[in-house]
Design an enzyme around this catalytic site. Sequence first.
Site, mmCIF file in Angstrom:
data_model
loop_
_atom_site.group_PDB
_atom_site.id
_atom_site.type_symbol
_atom_site.label_atom_id
_atom_site.label_comp_id
_atom_site.label_asym_id
_atom_site.label_seq_id
_atom_site.Cartn_x
_atom_site.Cartn_y
_atom_site.Cartn_z
ATOM 1 N N CYS A 6 0.850 -1.205 0.000
ATOM 2 C CA CYS A 6 0.000 0.000 0.000
ATOM 3 C C CYS A 6 0.876 1.242 0.000
ATOM 4 O O CYS A 6 0.612 2.207 -0.729
ATOM 5 C CB CYS A 6 -0.915 0.029 1.221
ATOM 6 N N ASP A 29 10.681 -5.789 -8.411
ATOM 7 C CA ASP A 29 10.885 -6.643 -7.226
ATOM 8 C C ASP A 29 12.293 -6.415 -6.667
ATOM 9 O O ASP A 29 13.262 -6.302 -7.422
ATOM 10 C CB ASP A 29 10.683 -8.122 -7.613
ATOM 11 N N HIS A 45 -6.226 -2.025 -1.207
ATOM 12 C CA HIS A 45 -5.706 -3.202 -0.518
ATOM 13 C C HIS A 45 -6.695 -4.374 -0.522
ATOM 14 O O HIS A 45 -7.843 -4.236 -0.096
ATOM 15 C CB HIS A 45 -5.356 -2.877 0.949
ATOM 16 N N GLY A 92 2.311 -19.986 -1.197
ATOM 17 C CA GLY A 92 3.627 -19.387 -0.966
ATOM 18 C C GLY A 92 3.608 -17.873 -0.918
ATOM 19 O O GLY A 92 4.651 -17.231 -1.076
ATOM 20 N N HIS A 97 -0.671 -8.458 0.358
ATOM 21 C CA HIS A 97 -1.385 -7.490 -0.493
ATOM 22 C C HIS A 97 -1.293 -8.124 -1.875
ATOM 23 O O HIS A 97 -0.169 -8.325 -2.388
ATOM 24 C CB HIS A 97 -0.687 -6.124 -0.435
ATOM 25 N N HIS A 99 -0.631 -9.420 -5.359
ATOM 26 C CA HIS A 99 0.319 -8.948 -6.369
ATOM 27 C C HIS A 99 0.546 -10.025 -7.404
ATOM 28 O O HIS A 99 0.507 -11.219 -7.096
ATOM 29 C CB HIS A 99 1.653 -8.536 -5.730
ATOM 30 N N HIS A 101 3.373 -11.374 -10.036
ATOM 31 C CA HIS A 101 4.754 -11.327 -10.485
ATOM 32 C C HIS A 101 4.740 -11.351 -12.006
ATOM 33 O O HIS A 101 4.128 -12.245 -12.612
ATOM 34 C CB HIS A 101 5.536 -12.551 -9.995
HETATM 35 P P1 AMP Z 1 5.191 -13.437 -2.645
HETATM 36 O O1 AMP Z 1 6.113 -14.489 -2.089
HETATM 37 O O2 AMP Z 1 4.401 -13.890 -3.838
HETATM 38 O O3 AMP Z 1 4.326 -12.807 -1.575
HETATM 39 O O4 AMP Z 1 6.140 -12.314 -3.236
HETATM 40 C C1 AMP Z 1 6.599 -11.240 -2.503
HETATM 41 C C2 AMP Z 1 7.649 -10.540 -3.349
HETATM 42 O O5 AMP Z 1 7.796 -9.216 -2.875
HETATM 43 C C3 AMP Z 1 9.028 -11.180 -3.289
HETATM 44 O O6 AMP Z 1 9.437 -11.507 -4.636
HETATM 45 C C4 AMP Z 1 9.911 -10.090 -2.685
HETATM 46 O O7 AMP Z 1 11.198 -10.066 -3.252
HETATM 47 C C5 AMP Z 1 9.137 -8.840 -3.005
HETATM 48 N N1 AMP Z 1 9.295 -7.712 -2.112
HETATM 49 C C6 AMP Z 1 9.171 -7.704 -0.748
HETATM 50 N N2 AMP Z 1 9.327 -6.449 -0.275
HETATM 51 C C7 AMP Z 1 9.534 -5.654 -1.349
HETATM 52 C C8 AMP Z 1 9.761 -4.257 -1.521
HETATM 53 N N3 AMP Z 1 9.814 -3.417 -0.478
HETATM 54 N N4 AMP Z 1 9.932 -3.777 -2.787
HETATM 55 C C9 AMP Z 1 9.891 -4.615 -3.841
HETATM 56 N N5 AMP Z 1 9.671 -5.934 -3.750
HETATM 57 C C10 AMP Z 1 9.512 -6.445 -2.525
HETATM 58 ZN ZN ZN Z 2 -1.874 -3.183 1.110
#
Ligand code: AMP
Ligand code: ZN
Length: 114
Positions: A6, A29, A45, A92, A97, A99, A101
């Site tokens: 957020c 990322d 969110h 996993g 929040h 997202h 990839h």
């Molecule tokens: P997930 O495991 O699908 O929840 O993916 C979370 C992703 O967020 C991982 O690939 C992390 O490397 C990435 N991540 C966590 N914190 C940040 C951040 N502050 N900025 C950019 N990516 C982040």
């Molecule tokens: Zn959020």
Amino acid sequence: MDCIFCKIASGEIPSSMVYEDEKVAAFRDLSPVAPQHILVVPKKHYDSLEDIPMDEMDIISDIHRAIRKIAEQEGFNEDGYRIINNCGKNGGQEVPHIHYHLLAGKKLTKLVVD
Ligand code: AMP
Ligand code: ZN
């Protein structure tokens, strides 16, 4: 709410933002697993896909529309890309929040489950 994505999506925390529109934000990322690794999030969110009310599911279409724009903007629309959504504990998901990839920049190996 104390949610890192957020804060990134609203610009409260600086990030390498690559795309933004009214409803969706996308940023790089921190720990890329491909030459291009972008996270695409709704500005509103939701914990995960399972947290989106059925009457708000149009946001998924908005996210996919944004993904196509990002692919064109970043120049990987022709060679292709992979989209992954980890949903919940068994999926996993680490950041609660929703997202997507967006992975691109090389021919990715066949998807492995573990
Ligand atoms: P997930 O495991 O699908 O929840 O993916 C979370 C992703 O967020 C991982 O690939 C992390 O490397 C990435 N991540 C966590 N914190 C940040 C951040 N502050 N900025 C950019 N990516 C982040
Ligand atoms: Zn959020």
